[in-house]
Design a protein around this motif. Sequence first.
Motif, PDB file in Angstrom:
ATOM      1  N   MET A 173      14.270   9.558   8.706  1.00 26.72           N
ATOM      2  CA  MET A 173      13.809  10.857   8.079  1.00 26.72           C
ATOM      3  C   MET A 173      14.766  11.931   9.017  1.00 26.72           C
ATOM      4  SD  MET A 173       9.713  10.654   7.545  1.00 26.72           S
ATOM      5  CE  MET A 173       9.477  12.182   6.617  1.00 26.72           C
ATOM      6  N   ALA A 174      14.519  11.851  10.220  1.00 27.82           N
ATOM      7  CA  ALA A 174      15.190  12.841  11.119  1.00 27.82           C
ATOM      8  C   ALA A 174      16.800  13.058  10.749  1.00 27.82           C
ATOM      9  CB  ALA A 174      14.909  12.828  12.346  1.00 27.82           C
ATOM     10  N   GLU A 175      17.243  11.714  10.629  1.00 24.06           N
ATOM     11  CA  GLU A 175      18.785  11.843  10.220  1.00 24.06           C
ATOM     12  C   GLU A 175      19.007  12.390   8.761  1.00 24.06           C
ATOM     13  OE1 GLU A 175      19.738   7.666  11.171  1.00 24.06           O
ATOM     14  OE2 GLU A 175      19.903   8.136  13.131  1.00 24.06           O
ATOM     15  N   SER A 176      18.189  12.445   7.794  1.00 22.13           N
ATOM     16  CA  SER A 176      18.585  12.674   6.552  1.00 22.13           C
ATOM     17  C   SER A 176      18.380  14.170   6.864  1.00 22.13           C
ATOM     18  CB  SER A 176      17.551  12.504   5.462  1.00 22.13           C
ATOM     19  OG  SER A 176      16.221  12.959   5.605  1.00 22.13           O
ATOM     20  N   TYR A 177      17.517  14.914   7.550  1.00 24.82           N
ATOM     21  CA  TYR A 177      17.838  16.474   7.946  1.00 24.82           C
ATOM     22  C   TYR A 177      19.342  16.821   8.162  1.00 24.82           C
ATOM     23  CZ  TYR A 177      16.722  20.856  10.298  1.00 24.82           C
ATOM     24  OH  TYR A 177      16.642  21.987  10.699  1.00 24.82           O
ATOM     25  N   HIS A 178      19.737  16.148   9.399  1.00 25.66           N
ATOM     26  CA  HIS A 178      20.852  16.442   9.823  1.00 25.66           C
ATOM     27  C   HIS A 178      21.988  15.997   9.030  1.00 25.66           C
ATOM     28  CE1 HIS A 178      24.149  16.353  12.736  1.00 25.66           C
ATOM     29  NE2 HIS A 178      24.640  15.256  12.402  1.00 25.66           N
ATOM     30  N   HIS A 179      21.767  14.998   8.243  1.00 23.24           N
ATOM     31  CA  HIS A 179      23.149  14.814   7.292  1.00 23.24           C
ATOM     32  C   HIS A 179      23.125  15.741   6.102  1.00 23.24           C
ATOM     33  CE1 HIS A 179      24.080  11.039   9.046  1.00 23.24           C
ATOM     34  NE2 HIS A 179      22.991  10.499   8.714  1.00 23.24           N
ATOM     35  N   ALA A 180      22.045  16.160   5.693  1.00 19.18           N
ATOM     36  CA  ALA A 180      22.204  17.437   4.649  1.00 19.18           C
ATOM     37  C   ALA A 180      23.192  18.601   4.963  1.00 19.18           C
ATOM     38  CB  ALA A 180      20.824  17.597   4.008  1.00 19.18           C
ATOM     39  N   TYR A 181      22.822  18.820   6.586  1.00 20.00           N
ATOM     40  CA  TYR A 181      23.570  20.049   7.071  1.00 20.00           C
ATOM     41  C   TYR A 181      24.762  19.626   7.314  1.00 20.00           C
ATOM     42  CZ  TYR A 181      19.273  22.798   7.258  1.00 20.00           C
ATOM     43  OH  TYR A 181      18.263  23.603   6.694  1.00 20.00           O
ATOM     44  N   GLU A 182      25.051  18.437   7.985  1.00 19.68           N
ATOM     45  CA  GLU A 182      26.544  17.806   8.385  1.00 19.68           C
ATOM     46  C   GLU A 182      27.204  18.107   7.297  1.00 19.68           C
ATOM     47  OE1 GLU A 182      27.697  14.437  11.198  1.00 19.68           O
ATOM     48  OE2 GLU A 182      26.554  13.766   9.465  1.00 19.68           O
ATOM     49  N   LYS A 183      26.837  17.607   6.085  1.00 14.54           N
ATOM     50  CA  LYS A 183      27.744  17.767   4.650  1.00 14.54           C
ATOM     51  C   LYS A 183      27.731  19.116   4.125  1.00 14.54           C
ATOM     52  CE  LYS A 183      25.404  14.003   3.189  1.00 14.54           C
ATOM     53  NZ  LYS A 183      24.633  13.064   1.914  1.00 14.54           N
ATOM     54  N   ARG A 184      27.214  20.209   4.769  1.00 10.57           N
ATOM     55  CA  ARG A 184      27.495  21.419   4.265  1.00 10.57           C
ATOM     56  C   ARG A 184      27.031  21.592   2.901  1.00 10.57           C
ATOM     57  NH1 ARG A 184      29.070  21.206   9.057  1.00 10.57           N
ATOM     58  NH2 ARG A 184      30.661  22.544  10.129  1.00 10.57           N
ATOM     59  N   ALA A 185      25.702  20.612   2.359  1.00 14.64           N
ATOM     60  CA  ALA A 185      25.389  20.754   1.165  1.00 14.64           C
ATOM     61  C   ALA A 185      24.150  21.462   1.113  1.00 14.64           C
ATOM     62  CB  ALA A 185      25.139  19.225   0.812  1.00 14.64           C
ATOM     63  N   VAL A 186      23.430  21.933   2.058  1.00 12.78           N
ATOM     64  CA  VAL A 186      21.849  22.421   2.021  1.00 12.78           C
ATOM     65  C   VAL A 186      22.172  23.837   1.363  1.00 12.78           C
ATOM     66  CG1 VAL A 186      19.979  23.545   3.404  1.00 12.78           C
ATOM     67  CG2 VAL A 186      21.014  21.331   3.921  1.00 12.78           C
ATOM     68  N   LYS A 187      23.238  24.733   1.672  1.00 10.52           N
ATOM     69  CA  LYS A 187      23.518  25.922   1.058  1.00 10.52           C
ATOM     70  C   LYS A 187      23.657  25.848  -0.529  1.00 10.52           C
ATOM     71  CE  LYS A 187      28.512  26.011   1.931  1.00 10.52           C
ATOM     72  NZ  LYS A 187      29.354  26.843   2.044  1.00 10.52           N
ATOM     73  N   ASP A 188      24.263  24.838  -1.019  1.00 10.08           N
ATOM     74  CA  ASP A 188      24.096  24.300  -2.346  1.00 10.08           C
ATOM     75  C   ASP A 188      23.078  23.778  -2.997  1.00 10.08           C
ATOM     76  OD1 ASP A 188      26.813  25.290  -2.516  1.00 10.08           O
ATOM     77  OD2 ASP A 188      27.716  23.401  -1.631  1.00 10.08           O
ATOM     78  N   GLY A 189      21.985  23.655  -2.206  1.00  7.09           N
ATOM     79  CA  GLY A 189      20.705  23.151  -3.027  1.00  7.09           C
ATOM     80  C   GLY A 189      20.373  21.815  -2.709  1.00  7.09           C
ATOM     81  N   ALA A 190      21.100  21.010  -1.792  1.00  3.70           N
ATOM     82  CA  ALA A 190      20.938  19.785  -1.188  1.00  3.70           C
ATOM     83  C   ALA A 190      19.558  19.844  -0.466  1.00  3.70           C
ATOM     84  CB  ALA A 190      21.882  19.036  -0.386  1.00  3.70           C
ATOM     85  N   THR A 191      18.593  18.883  -0.327  1.00  5.25           N
ATOM     86  CA  THR A 191      17.445  18.627   0.588  1.00  5.25           C
ATOM     87  C   THR A 191      17.620  17.367   1.260  1.00  5.25           C
ATOM     88  OG1 THR A 191      15.060  18.948   0.481  1.00  5.25           O
ATOM     89  CG2 THR A 191      16.093  17.385  -1.368  1.00  5.25           C
ATOM     90  N   TYR A 192      16.722  17.299   2.078  1.00  6.14           N
ATOM     91  CA  TYR A 192      16.815  16.240   3.117  1.00  6.14           C
ATOM     92  C   TYR A 192      15.862  15.148   2.397  1.00  6.14           C
ATOM     93  CZ  TYR A 192      15.867  20.757   5.326  1.00  6.14           C
ATOM     94  OH  TYR A 192      15.815  22.167   5.645  1.00  6.14           O
ATOM     95  N   GLU A 193      16.793  14.183   1.825  1.00  6.72           N
ATOM     96  CA  GLU A 193      16.834  12.968   0.934  1.00  6.72           C
ATOM     97  C   GLU A 193      15.348  12.217   1.330  1.00  6.72           C
ATOM     98  OE1 GLU A 193      19.537  10.254  -0.075  1.00  6.72           O
ATOM     99  OE2 GLU A 193      21.176  11.899  -0.127  1.00  6.72           O
ATOM    100  N   ASP A 194      15.093  11.768   2.369  1.00  7.20           N
ATOM    101  CA  ASP A 194      14.032  11.171   2.938  1.00  7.20           C
ATOM    102  C   ASP A 194      12.803  11.825   3.390  1.00  7.20           C
ATOM    103  OD1 ASP A 194      15.720   8.983   2.575  1.00  7.20           O
ATOM    104  OD2 ASP A 194      15.997   9.088   4.878  1.00  7.20           O
TER     105      ASP A 194
END
Length: 166
Positions: free
Chosen positions: A1-22
């Motif tokens: 779960m923690a890593e899904s938070y990090h991965h969403a930001y690492e991909k720079r996808a949160v600003k485009d509406g991505a969420t923390y998948e897990d």
Amino acid sequence: MAESYHHAYEKRAVKDGATYEDWKFADHAVYWSPYFGDQLIDLTENPMTVQQSASMEALTYSMSFPDWGPLGFKCWPSDIGFVMQSHFGGHDHSGKLMDFYVYGFVETNENYEITRWETHVSPEYNDFLDAALGVHGPFKHGADEYMAAVAKKMKECGIDPASLKR
């Protein structure tokens, strides 16, 4: 779960509406931070979703810091959830790096749903917010005061915050 938070930001996808998948929130999961009013927020009843607020925040930060994102990440599991340390930063338009740390404490239930999420920020967050929003906390009157500053910055940059609501 923690890593899904990090991965969403690492991909720079949160600003485009991505969420923390897990991340799955239990009914009446709560969020708390002393920086954002020191009030317990029921995420079920809050009019803005975590996805919406995170997207608004990441997009706004990226306006002043085009390469804003994670610079480092650590996490530690526990019997009742996990702890995260996220190091965020970016360069402003003049090339100056500004960074800060966010410490997240997440409790989960037996179904691995989040029941409580709290965040704490390092003192550098104040300078970062001054540069990104023109104002910093702690926001003693609650998270709405912070989100109003985020929305104001978006509008100043020609983006309608309502366009991010999904």
